[in-house]
Scaffold this motif. Structure first.
Motif, short mmCIF file in Angstrom:
data_model
loop_
_atom_site.label_atom_id
_atom_site.label_comp_id
_atom_site.label_asym_id
_atom_site.label_seq_id
_atom_site.Cartn_x
_atom_site.Cartn_y
_atom_site.Cartn_z
N ARG A 161 0.79 -1.29 -0.03
CA ARG A 161 0.05 -0.09 0.03
C ARG A 161 0.94 1.32 -0.18
N THR A 162 2.02 1.04 0.88
CA THR A 162 2.94 2.44 0.77
C THR A 162 3.60 2.61 -0.36
N MET A 163 4.06 1.50 -1.23
CA MET A 163 4.65 1.67 -2.64
C MET A 163 3.37 2.24 -3.52
N ILE A 164 2.35 1.67 -3.53
CA ILE A 164 1.43 2.27 -4.38
C ILE A 164 1.16 3.63 -4.20
N GLU A 165 1.05 4.14 -2.76
CA GLU A 165 0.69 5.47 -2.56
C GLU A 165 1.85 6.17 -3.13
N LYS A 166 3.25 5.76 -3.12
CA LYS A 166 4.31 6.63 -3.44
C LYS A 166 4.32 6.67 -5.16
N SER A 167 3.76 5.56 -5.85
CA SER A 167 3.82 5.68 -7.30
C SER A 167 2.99 6.88 -7.94
N GLY A 168 2.01 6.95 -7.04
CA GLY A 168 1.07 8.12 -7.80
C GLY A 168 0.12 7.31 -8.62
N ARG A 169 0.21 6.07 -8.86
CA ARG A 169 -1.00 5.42 -9.49
C ARG A 169 -2.02 5.01 -9.02
N ASP A 170 -3.12 4.61 -9.83
CA ASP A 170 -4.42 4.04 -9.40
C ASP A 170 -4.25 2.61 -9.38
N ILE A 171 -3.92 1.96 -8.28
CA ILE A 171 -3.69 0.37 -8.42
C ILE A 171 -4.14 -0.15 -7.39
N ASP A 172 -5.24 -1.09 -7.90
CA ASP A 172 -6.00 -2.15 -6.72
C ASP A 172 -5.10 -2.67 -6.06
#
Length: 219
Positions: A161-172
């Protein structure tokens, strides 16, 4: 982060009336229909192929969330796309060229997902998040329904979840394996926004499906 989506796995449905079961979970509030495909090679079980999936595609307009537990996987991507998959998710561990698989899924006009098994660390996603629409964390070893949730995967869900937030992308961020109402709550708290559930949705028959799905959401 999206509101939590529930994706009942039809692997736990009554196969003698699969179309009716898909219709029932749709009406009971399922957000996605999760399709677990196993080959008896990558995982120690065999489920079904694209023809069976296609046979129930017309029963619902809900997205088909297709989890391919097969190796090699690339040669089957077209068939599952043609059979009606909306999202095709492939295992990081299933072949040597995960980028090629994800690129091919995208070329077919489908959402692309990557799955990691319980023993695969979150850091393996470092060079994949720019390509995927969904990350699926296996919270059991793939191959069989009815297994117990592996608690260590909560830490992995939080890390991703932290990685996704840092990526700035909309990933489920989806979790699959041993998810009952109690584990669902903990997965959501850790950052999951989609939950796969088989046994805990289909337990009790069609009259129980709506309550089972609501319990997973925490309603």
């Amino acid at each position: 982060m999206h509101p939590v989506r529930i994706a009942p796995s039809i692997l736990s449905a009554d196969f003698s009336k699969l179309g009716e079961e898909v219709r029932a979970i749709d009406e009971a509030g399922a957000d996605w229909i999760h399709v677990d495909v196993m080959d008896g090679h990558f995982v120690p079980n065999i489920s079904f192929g694209p023809a069976v999936m296609k046979s129930v595609r017309g029963v619902t307009t809900k997205p088909f969330d297709v989890h391919l537990m097969i190796a090699p996987v690339d040669v089957y991507l077209d068939a599952f796309a043609e059979a009606g998959a909306d999202c095709i998710t492939v295992h990081y561990e299933a072949g040597p060229h995960i980028h090629r698989s994800l690129q091919h899924i995208k070329s077919l006009g489908k959402r692309a997902g990557v799955v990691i098994c319980p023993g695969t660390p979150a850091k393996m996603l470092d060079y994949l998040l720019d390509m995927v629409d969904l990350v699926l964390v296996m919270s059991v070893n793939p191959g069989f329904g009815g297994q117990s949730f592996i608690p260590s995967q909560l830490k992995k869900i939080s890390a991703i979840r932290t990685m996704i937030e840092k990526s700035g992308r909309d990933i489920d961020l989806e979790v699959d394996g041993g998810v009952d109402a109690a584990w669902a709550k903990r997965c959501i708290e850790a950052g999951a926004d989609a939950l796969v559930a088989g046994t805990s949705v289909f337990r009790g028959g069609p009259s129980a499906y709506a309550a089972n799905i609501a319990a997973l959401r925490g309603d």
